[in-house]
Scaffold this active site. Structure first.
Site, PDB file in Angstrom:
ATOM      1  N   LYS A 183       0.814  -1.215   0.000  1.00 44.26           N
ATOM      2  CA  LYS A 183       0.000   0.000   0.000  1.00 44.26           C
ATOM      3  C   LYS A 183       0.849   1.267   0.000  1.00 44.26           C
ATOM      4  CE  LYS A 183      -4.361  -1.795   1.734  1.00 44.26           C
ATOM      5  NZ  LYS A 183      -5.400  -1.739   2.789  1.00 44.26           N
ATOM      6  N   ARG A 218      -3.480  -9.657   5.440  1.00 46.64           N
ATOM      7  CA  ARG A 218      -3.852  -9.856   4.040  1.00 46.64           C
ATOM      8  C   ARG A 218      -2.659  -9.432   3.187  1.00 46.64           C
ATOM      9  NH1 ARG A 218      -7.603  -6.436   3.724  1.00 46.64           N
ATOM     10  NH2 ARG A 218      -9.343  -7.715   4.369  1.00 46.64           N
TER      11      ARG A 218
END
Length: 229
Positions: free
Chosen positions: A175, A209
Site C-alpha cells: 500500500k 492480508r
C-alpha cells in the site's frame, strides 16, 4: 486456479476474491457485473480446493450470490455501512465477516479514538442484525479515509482496537503507506510489507492480508518463534 494453488502451497489460510477495485478513485461497477466476475471464480475454487474463500464486497446482492457460489466469509470494506442490507445477509447466512474501518470524509476530531468509535458503530449494526460477535474480524482500514500519517498511526497503535473484543486483520501489503515511506513503486514494496507483517504479529493481530504469501508466512513463523521465547 494456478495462482490460487501456488498461494495455498505457500501457506495461505484463506483466499480473498474481489470483483471491483477498491483503490482510491476506483469506479463502482454494477452488482450484476461484479457477480459475473466473482461467482464463477468462487465456484471453481470451491470445486478444486479445500480452503475457505472470502468475498471482498460491500454490496448485499453480490454477497448473496457469492454465498450461493460457496463463499465462507464476507469481507466488507465499509463495515456494514454502505449497504443497509448487508448485515441482514451475513446474519441470515451465519457466516463470519471481516468488517473494515472506512468513512466518507476525513474530518477526525481525535483520530485513534474516532477509528475505535466508528468500528464500535459497525459492531452495533452487526449486533442489531443478529450477527454473533464471535464471528467478526475487524480491519483498521489502512489506506482508506486516512492520510499518510494516520495510516502510520493506526498501524503503530493497533492495540487501541483491543477494547472492541474482536480479532484484528491488518492489510498493508504494497500500500501507499509503504510506498511513500520508502519512495518505491508498488512492485518493490515486499520488504516494507514484511516489516508490517512482523509488526502485526507483535501487536497480536490474528490475520494479515498479503500478496506474497510465502515470504510473509516465513516472516510470521520467525516472529512467532521469537515471541514464544
Amino acid at each position: 486456479l494456478f495462482h490460487a494453488q501456488r498461494m495455498i502451497e505457500e501457506g495461505a489460510d484463506i483466499l480473498d476474491i474481489g470483483g471491483e477495485s477498491t483503490r482510491p478513485g476506483y469506479t463502482r461497477i454494477s452488482d450484476e457485473e461484479e457477480i459475473s466476475r466473482v461467482a464463477p471464480v468462487i465456484e471453481a475454487l470451491k470445486n478444486r480446493f479445500d480452503i475457505p474463500i472470502s468475498v471482498d464486497t460491500y454490496k448485499s446482492e453480490v454477497a448473496k450470490a457469492a454465498i450461493l457460489a460457496g463463499a465462507d466469509l464476507i469481507n466488507d470494506i465499509w463495515g456494514l455501512k454502505a449497504d443497509k442490507k448487508m448485515a441482514e445477509v451475513i446474519a441470515k447466512a451465519k457466516l463470519p465477516s471481516c468488517l473494515m474501518h472506512n468513512r466518507e470524509t476525513m474530518d477526525y476530531n481525535n483520530f485513534l479514538e474516532d477509528v475505535v468509535s466508528d468500528l464500535q458503530e459497525t459492531l452495533n449494526i452487526a449486533k442489531k442484525a443478529g450477527i454473533s460477535k464471535d464471528t467478526i474480524i475487524l480491519d483498521p482500514g489502512v489506506g482508506f479515509a486516512k492520510n499518510y500519517e494516520q495510516n502510520l498511526a493506526i498501524t503503530n497503535h493497533l492495540e487501541v482496537l483491543d477494547t472492541l473484543g474482536c480479532p484484528v486483520l491488518l492489510g498493508t501489503s504494497r500500500k501507499s503507506m509503504i510506498g511513500l515511506t520508502l519512495d518505491l513503486p508498488s512492485d518493490q514494496r515486499e520488504e516494507g510489507t514484511m516489516v508490517t507483517t512482523v509488526w502485526a504479529v507483535q501487536k497480536g493481530c490474528m490475520f494479515v492480508r498479503v500478496h506474497n504469501v510465502q515470504a510473509n508466512v516465513r516472516a510470521i513463523k520467525m516472529a512467532e518463534a521469537l515471541l514464544r521465547n
